[in-house]
Design a protein around this motif. Structure first.
Motif, mmCIF file in Angstrom:
data_model
loop_
_atom_site.group_PDB
_atom_site.id
_atom_site.type_symbol
_atom_site.label_atom_id
_atom_site.label_comp_id
_atom_site.label_asym_id
_atom_site.label_seq_id
_atom_site.Cartn_x
_atom_site.Cartn_y
_atom_site.Cartn_z
ATOM 1 N N LEU A 162 -2.863 -6.505 9.744
ATOM 2 C CA LEU A 162 -2.723 -7.951 9.709
ATOM 3 C C LEU A 162 -1.775 -8.498 10.775
ATOM 4 O O LEU A 162 -0.984 -7.766 11.378
ATOM 5 C CB LEU A 162 -2.236 -8.389 8.322
ATOM 6 N N ASN A 163 -1.863 -9.792 10.963
ATOM 7 C CA ASN A 163 -1.059 -10.496 11.955
ATOM 8 C C ASN A 163 0.433 -10.430 11.655
ATOM 9 O O ASN A 163 1.271 -10.426 12.566
ATOM 10 C CB ASN A 163 -1.512 -11.959 12.008
ATOM 11 N N ASN A 164 0.804 -10.353 10.378
ATOM 12 C CA ASN A 164 2.208 -10.331 9.990
ATOM 13 C C ASN A 164 2.820 -8.928 9.984
ATOM 14 O O ASN A 164 3.954 -8.743 9.528
ATOM 15 C CB ASN A 164 2.400 -10.983 8.620
ATOM 16 N N GLY A 165 2.074 -7.939 10.468
ATOM 17 C CA GLY A 165 2.583 -6.575 10.539
ATOM 18 C C GLY A 165 2.291 -5.725 9.312
ATOM 19 O O GLY A 165 2.612 -4.536 9.301
ATOM 20 N N ASN A 180 0.318 -1.843 -0.127
ATOM 21 C CA ASN A 180 0.730 -2.851 0.841
ATOM 22 C C ASN A 180 1.858 -2.246 1.680
ATOM 23 O O ASN A 180 2.989 -2.109 1.198
ATOM 24 C CB ASN A 180 1.200 -4.108 0.099
ATOM 25 N N LEU A 181 1.541 -1.842 2.919
ATOM 26 C CA LEU A 181 2.510 -1.155 3.777
ATOM 27 C C LEU A 181 3.158 -2.177 4.704
ATOM 28 O O LEU A 181 2.469 -2.914 5.409
ATOM 29 C CB LEU A 181 1.801 -0.068 4.586
ATOM 30 N N MET A 182 4.494 -2.199 4.778
ATOM 31 C CA MET A 182 5.180 -3.343 5.366
ATOM 32 C C MET A 182 6.213 -3.008 6.444
ATOM 33 O O MET A 182 7.102 -3.809 6.699
ATOM 34 C CB MET A 182 5.876 -4.139 4.255
ATOM 35 N N ASP A 183 6.163 -1.865 7.109
ATOM 36 C CA ASP A 183 7.229 -1.482 8.047
ATOM 37 C C ASP A 183 7.067 -2.034 9.453
ATOM 38 O O ASP A 183 8.039 -2.125 10.190
ATOM 39 C CB ASP A 183 7.355 0.043 8.094
ATOM 40 N N HIS A 184 5.848 -2.373 9.888
ATOM 41 C CA HIS A 184 5.673 -2.964 11.214
ATOM 42 C C HIS A 184 6.269 -4.368 11.243
ATOM 43 O O HIS A 184 6.260 -5.089 10.238
ATOM 44 C CB HIS A 184 4.199 -3.025 11.595
ATOM 45 N N THR A 185 6.771 -4.765 12.418
ATOM 46 C CA THR A 185 7.366 -6.093 12.570
ATOM 47 C C THR A 185 6.496 -7.049 13.385
ATOM 48 O O THR A 185 6.847 -8.219 13.525
ATOM 49 C CB THR A 185 8.748 -5.982 13.239
ATOM 50 N N GLU A 186 5.377 -6.544 13.936
ATOM 51 C CA GLU A 186 4.475 -7.381 14.716
ATOM 52 C C GLU A 186 3.023 -7.063 14.336
ATOM 53 O O GLU A 186 2.763 -6.228 13.468
ATOM 54 C CB GLU A 186 4.685 -7.145 16.223
ATOM 55 N N VAL A 187 2.096 -7.715 15.020
ATOM 56 C CA VAL A 187 0.661 -7.567 14.755
ATOM 57 C C VAL A 187 0.239 -6.093 14.754
ATOM 58 O O VAL A 187 0.639 -5.325 15.638
ATOM 59 C CB VAL A 187 -0.158 -8.318 15.826
ATOM 60 N N VAL A 188 -0.569 -5.695 13.778
ATOM 61 C CA VAL A 188 -1.149 -4.349 13.737
ATOM 62 C C VAL A 188 -2.500 -4.414 14.450
ATOM 63 O O VAL A 188 -3.487 -4.900 13.901
ATOM 64 C CB VAL A 188 -1.321 -3.858 12.291
ATOM 65 N N ARG A 189 -2.539 -3.913 15.686
ATOM 66 C CA ARG A 189 -3.715 -4.058 16.538
ATOM 67 C C ARG A 189 -4.809 -3.042 16.256
ATOM 68 O O ARG A 189 -5.975 -3.298 16.533
ATOM 69 C CB ARG A 189 -3.304 -3.959 18.012
ATOM 70 N N ASP A 190 -4.451 -1.859 15.760
ATOM 71 C CA ASP A 190 -5.475 -0.835 15.557
ATOM 72 C C ASP A 190 -5.056 0.102 14.438
ATOM 73 O O ASP A 190 -3.853 0.286 14.161
ATOM 74 C CB ASP A 190 -5.698 -0.045 16.846
ATOM 75 N N LEU A 191 -6.059 0.689 13.782
ATOM 76 C CA LEU A 191 -5.849 1.644 12.698
ATOM 77 C C LEU A 191 -6.830 2.795 12.860
ATOM 78 O O LEU A 191 -7.973 2.582 13.278
ATOM 79 C CB LEU A 191 -6.075 0.985 11.332
#
Length: 247
Positions: free
Chosen positions: A150-153, A168-179
């Protein structure tokens, strides 16, 4: 083999062998944010060919049984192409029961969806892990997950068959571009983000974050596993391709 073209309101599905259009899917107007229109940001196939997922504008992901898509295309005069493709898709286990019968789901992810990835505890080849069991969830041979970046990381993990949110995984601080999921069936998920990191998650351990990879100096755009799941490659806003050995 199929390829997909994402362009604004429409999603066109092509049969590459003959360069023919198989069908066209339309997204409804997003009720959440008119600025985002009806752009289709990302698409994905389930490993067994049973499901197809595509984002529809601001925060909606649609999960559709692929056989249902083919039937819809067939009704619009693409019978021969649809039948030729459907014969190549593996059938689901008829013993899996009514609860896992493919059905359509609309998922509200709560924010702009940038990336999708299907994962399963059933590997294409023999898995290195056995008796996979989460603390809260058990996965059998018919388990199928969808990860949404998501856009919120955040990364949200969904049960494909029920549409239920699992993690609900929440450690990124920016957009998640790929999985990307490891192809060995270990339920290891890797995420690439604009926060310049890749993160490795162990979904069989309640989504525990195993590693943070910091080899990129700029945004990370994409990542992929080697066929044996031992090497991870990634690309970003630079000229370099970064490879990491996962042990």
């Amino acid at each position: 083999m199929l390829a997909f073209l994402k362009k604004w309101n429409f999603l066109f599905v092509f049969f590459l062998a003959r360069s023919r259009t198989v069908g066209e899917l339309l997204a409804p107007t997003s009720p959440f944010d008119k600025k985002c229109g009806r752009e289709n940001w990302t698409v994905a196939f389930a490993p067994d060919g049973s499901y197809f997922a595509w984002s529809q504008g601001h925060r909606i992901v649609k999960l559709v049984p692929w056989s249902q898509c083919l039937n819809n295309f067939l009704l619009h005069g693409t019978k021969n192409v649809a039948n030729s493709i459907s014969t190549r898709l593996p059938r689901q286990n008829s013993d899996s029961g009514q609860k896992n019968k493919p059905c359509e789901h609309i998922i509200d992810c709560g924010d702009i969806v940038w990336s999708l990835a299907f994962g399963s505890s059933v590997p294409e080849k023999q898995s290195r892990c056995v008796n996979i069991e989460w603390h809260r969830f058990k996965f059998g041979q018919d388990q199928l997950l969808l990860a949404t970046g998501l856009n919120n990381g955040r990364i949200k993990i969904w049960d494909v068959y029920t549409g239920k949110l699992l993690l609900n995984l929440m450690d990124h601080t920016e957009v998640v571009r790929d999985l990307t999921f490891a192809p060995d069936g270990s339920l290891i998920l890797v995420s690439a983000s604009r926060d310049k990191t890749l993160r490795v998650w162990d979904l069989k351990d309640d989504g525990n974050m195993m590693k943070v990879l910091r080899g990129h100096q700029n945004w990370v755009y994409g990542c992929a596993f080697s066929p044996d799941s031992s090497i991870l490659c990634s690309v970003g806003a630079s000229k370099a391709v970064v490879a990491a050995i996962l042990v």
